[in-house]
Scaffold this motif. Structure first.
Motif, PDB file in Angstrom:
ATOM      1  N   HIS A  21       0.839  -1.210   0.000  1.00  0.00           N
ATOM      2  CA  HIS A  21       0.000   0.000   0.000  1.00  0.00           C
ATOM      3  C   HIS A  21       0.872   1.258   0.000  1.00  0.00           C
ATOM      4  N   THR A  22       1.956   1.218   0.757  1.00  0.00           N
ATOM      5  CA  THR A  22       2.857   2.368   0.843  1.00  0.00           C
ATOM      6  C   THR A  22       3.511   2.637  -0.508  1.00  0.00           C
ATOM      7  N   ALA A  61       1.031   4.237  -2.796  1.00  0.00           N
ATOM      8  CA  ALA A  61       0.725   5.626  -2.437  1.00  0.00           C
ATOM      9  C   ALA A  61       1.869   6.577  -2.794  1.00  0.00           C
ATOM     10  N   LEU A  62       3.104   6.108  -2.725  1.00  0.00           N
ATOM     11  CA  LEU A  62       4.269   6.962  -2.987  1.00  0.00           C
ATOM     12  C   LEU A  62       4.625   7.040  -4.466  1.00  0.00           C
ATOM     13  N   ARG A  63       4.093   6.150  -5.238  1.00  0.00           N
ATOM     14  CA  ARG A  63       4.460   5.989  -6.637  1.00  0.00           C
ATOM     15  C   ARG A  63       4.469   7.296  -7.425  1.00  0.00           C
ATOM     16  N   ARG A 122       5.191  13.232  -0.126  1.00  0.00           N
ATOM     17  CA  ARG A 122       5.456  11.817   0.150  1.00  0.00           C
ATOM     18  C   ARG A 122       5.112  11.485   1.609  1.00  0.00           C
ATOM     19  N   SER A 125      -6.914   5.634   5.324  1.00  0.00           N
ATOM     20  CA  SER A 125      -7.680   4.552   4.694  1.00  0.00           C
ATOM     21  C   SER A 125      -7.706   3.315   5.579  1.00  0.00           C
ATOM     22  N   ALA A 139       1.437  11.375   1.942  1.00  0.00           N
ATOM     23  CA  ALA A 139       0.904  10.136   1.365  1.00  0.00           C
ATOM     24  C   ALA A 139       0.993   8.996   2.368  1.00  0.00           C
ATOM     25  N   GLY A 153      -1.650   9.551   4.790  1.00  0.00           N
ATOM     26  CA  GLY A 153      -2.933   9.256   4.163  1.00  0.00           C
ATOM     27  C   GLY A 153      -3.257   7.773   4.121  1.00  0.00           C
ATOM     28  N   ILE A 154      -2.231   6.949   4.037  1.00  0.00           N
ATOM     29  CA  ILE A 154      -2.434   5.503   4.049  1.00  0.00           C
ATOM     30  C   ILE A 154      -3.162   5.107   5.327  1.00  0.00           C
ATOM     31  N   LYS A 201       4.268  10.465  -6.121  1.00  0.00           N
ATOM     32  CA  LYS A 201       4.642  11.637  -5.310  1.00  0.00           C
ATOM     33  C   LYS A 201       6.140  11.894  -5.432  1.00  0.00           C
TER      34      LYS A 201
END
Length: 195
Positions: free
Chosen positions: A68-69, A72-74, A82, A92, A85, A88-89, A76
């Protein structure tokens, strides 16, 4: 993936959720057999012992969070983006955790503190990985001029992790995600104002 690999993966997922909800000590082999639908021999066909299963199930749970990390960072590029993000994980996760039962790192760290040295070591390795990721983002941000040079990467990493994990604990304890949302708002403001 072979049938054996699929079975092992299914056992890991189900055991990870069981251990994350009931704890290692609170989960018997009968519980593991019940959630997996397998007999003891079917489980031991893939794992040497309950300890081996617990360690691999913890690593499986952490790998899900890392996945997931990475996602999410992909996209940014800026350091603060970053960090936001990563925060933000957890937003969720408050509503839809990747593994039932809350944060496997928090749960395992608390349970294994004195009782299970091998699990504790795996929890420390997972925490070290998380600390390293946040420190690296901050240090890269400082080098690029995106973050003030006097910012302590170690201090910010501790603040972010301790605050998020505390929010998870309170949200779980009270059954109310408001604690997570308050922390996320606070951390995002903190990053914008102090970095």
């Amino acid at each position: 993936m072979s049938k054996g690999e699929e079975t092992k993966s299914r056992i890991l997922h189900q055991a990870a959720e069981l251990f994350n909800q009931q704890g290692y000590a609170g989960s018997s082999m009968s519980d593991i057999m019940r959630v997996t639908g397998l007999q003891k021999g079917g489980i031991y066909n893939h794992f040497q012992s309950k300890d081996d299963l617990a360690l691999q199930a913890f690593d499986f749970a952490i790998a899900r969070i890392k996945q997931h990390t990475r996602f999410a960072l992909r996209s940014k590029r800026h350091a603060v983006e970053r960090l936001q993000a990563i925060i933000g994980i957890f937003s969720s996760f408050a509503e839809n955790p990747p593994i039932k039962g809350g944060c496997p790192l928090l749960n395992t760290a608390v349970e294994s503190d004195d009782a299970h040295p091998a699990l504790r070591e795996h929890a420390q390795q997972a925490m070290n990985s998380w600390l390293h990721l946040i420190r690296r983002i901050i240090e890269t941000g400082i080098a690029k001029g995106e973050i003030r040079s006097e910012v302590s990467a170690d201090e910010i990493a501790t603040i972010i992790i301790a605050t998020l994990e505390g929010a998870i604990m309170m949200s779980k304890l009270y059954g109310d995600s408001i604690h997570m949302y308050r922390v996320i708002n606070h951390l995002n403001q903190y990053l914008e104002n102090h970095l």
